[in-house]
Design a protein around this motif. Structure first.
Motif, PDB file in Angstrom:
ATOM      1  N   ARG A  99      16.306  63.717 -40.410  1.00  0.00           N
ATOM      2  CA  ARG A  99      16.168  64.042 -38.984  1.00  0.00           C
ATOM      3  C   ARG A  99      17.021  65.380 -38.516  1.00  0.00           C
ATOM      4  O   ARG A  99      16.363  66.068 -37.956  1.00  0.00           O
ATOM      5  CB  ARG A  99      16.781  62.954 -38.300  1.00  0.00           C
ATOM      6  N   HIS A 123      12.354  61.047 -31.323  1.00  0.00           N
ATOM      7  CA  HIS A 123      12.158  60.849 -32.589  1.00  0.00           C
ATOM      8  C   HIS A 123      11.339  59.253 -32.682  1.00  0.00           C
ATOM      9  O   HIS A 123      11.606  58.561 -31.919  1.00  0.00           O
ATOM     10  CB  HIS A 123      13.515  60.504 -33.451  1.00  0.00           C
ATOM     11  N   THR A 126      10.848  58.054 -39.523  1.00  0.00           N
ATOM     12  CA  THR A 126      11.261  58.686 -40.560  1.00  0.00           C
ATOM     13  C   THR A 126      10.940  57.777 -41.770  1.00  0.00           C
ATOM     14  O   THR A 126      11.323  56.648 -41.954  1.00  0.00           O
ATOM     15  CB  THR A 126      12.629  59.321 -40.947  1.00  0.00           C
ATOM     16  N   VAL A 143       9.222  63.128 -41.234  1.00  0.00           N
ATOM     17  CA  VAL A 143       9.658  62.874 -40.013  1.00  0.00           C
ATOM     18  C   VAL A 143       8.829  63.242 -38.602  1.00  0.00           C
ATOM     19  O   VAL A 143       8.122  64.248 -38.517  1.00  0.00           O
ATOM     20  CB  VAL A 143      11.055  63.794 -39.510  1.00  0.00           C
ATOM     21  N   PHE A 145       8.063  63.104 -34.543  1.00  0.00           N
ATOM     22  CA  PHE A 145       8.633  63.497 -33.241  1.00  0.00           C
ATOM     23  C   PHE A 145       7.490  63.575 -32.197  1.00  0.00           C
ATOM     24  O   PHE A 145       6.355  63.850 -32.698  1.00  0.00           O
ATOM     25  CB  PHE A 145       9.282  64.584 -32.979  1.00  0.00           C
TER      26      PHE A 145
END
Length: 275
Positions: A99, A123, A126, A143, A145
């Motif tokens: 992250r 977020h 992940t 990851v 977002f």
């Protein structure tokens, strides 16, 4: 859905023990044969008690002298190292590192999370990325977002060994499942809106107490997808391009409160009633 337009408390009854003892006399138990009891003898035939003669009350047979079972023990989880191997799930240390690496690029400062804070896009998740052929031992993480400043999904793949971002992708009009932080913000927006008055009234009816914060409710939900709905209000016509969610809520350890007709446009920070 309440025809009055306010959220309605929904009573939930849990299934009882019906069927736990539903083998009436004269009917065979599962795996048995009808009439099997008569085949073993008449009414004066000895009854099978399930224990061998002379062992009544002996320990371990279920009799009065049976020893109490030993108390259950919890085996502690194995210590987690800082780095996994192969296809092991990402460790806590790897999740944090992935992250941090994904947030490092300079353009992150212009991005925005669900609460409007700049510098940290929202977020969403992940996960371990697929290995690169020939480098199966390398650990990579993907990851995801959501940038509320641009209403776009940002995906970055980071190499946990080298500390570099190896791939970046942005897409609009893609709405993955909602994160718990987004659902909490949606509930707070409902309670702060005029439409939240019905939720507060239902909570008071169910508990006799005032609803003052989202922490007093259990909640869950997911993205509101307009293609599954009929008669979508004009105020929600941009859902799909915008990030919109629908919630289900209930009193903690209590009655359900129906909020399914309240849709929250998180991008516009609006609450709209449907249906």
């Amino acid at each position: 859905m309440a025809v009055t337009g306010t959220a309605a408390a929904v009573a939930i009854s849990l299934p009882g023990s019906a069927g736990a003892e539903d083998t009436p006399a004269g009917r065979a138990a599962p795996g048995g044969t009808p009439g099997a009891a008569a085949a073993t003898g008449g009414p004066d035939a000895p009854r099978d008690t399930g224990t061998a003669p002379g062992t009544e009350g002996a320990e371990g047979t279920g009799g009065r002298g049976a020893a109490a079972p030993a108390p259950a023990t919890v085996v502690p989880a194995a210590a987690e190292g800082p780095r996994g191997t192969g296809t092991d799930p990402l460790t806590d240390a790897e999740l944090a590192r992935a992250r941090a690496l994904a947030l490092a690029p300079a353009d992150t400062a212009a991005r925005q999370d669900v609460d409007g804070d700049r510098g940290r896009p929202q977020h969403l998740g992940t996960e371990l990325a697929d290995p690169v052929p020939g480098r199966e031992t390398a650990r990579r993480a993907q990851v995801r977002f959501y940038d509320y400043a641009r209403d776009e999904l940002v995906t970055r793949t980071v190499d946990l060994t080298t500390g570099k971002i190896v791939a970046t992708g942005t897409r609009r009009g893609v709405q993955p499942s909602a994160h718990p932080e987004e659902l909490r913000t949606a509930l707070a927006l409902i309670l702060a809106s005029p439409l939240g008055k019905g939720v507060a009234e239902d909570y008071r009816d169910a508990t006799g107490k005032e609803l003052k914060s989202a922490d007093q409710l259990w909640f869950n939900g997911d993205v509101y997808r307009t293609y599954r709905e009929k008669d979508v209000p004009a105020a929600l016509s941009r859902c799909g391009e915008h990030r919109c969610v629908r919630l289900v809520t209930k009193v903690r350890n209590g009655a359900w409160i129906d909020t399914r007709n309240l849709i929250v446009d998180l991008s516009a920070r609006n609450v709209v009633r449907v249906g």
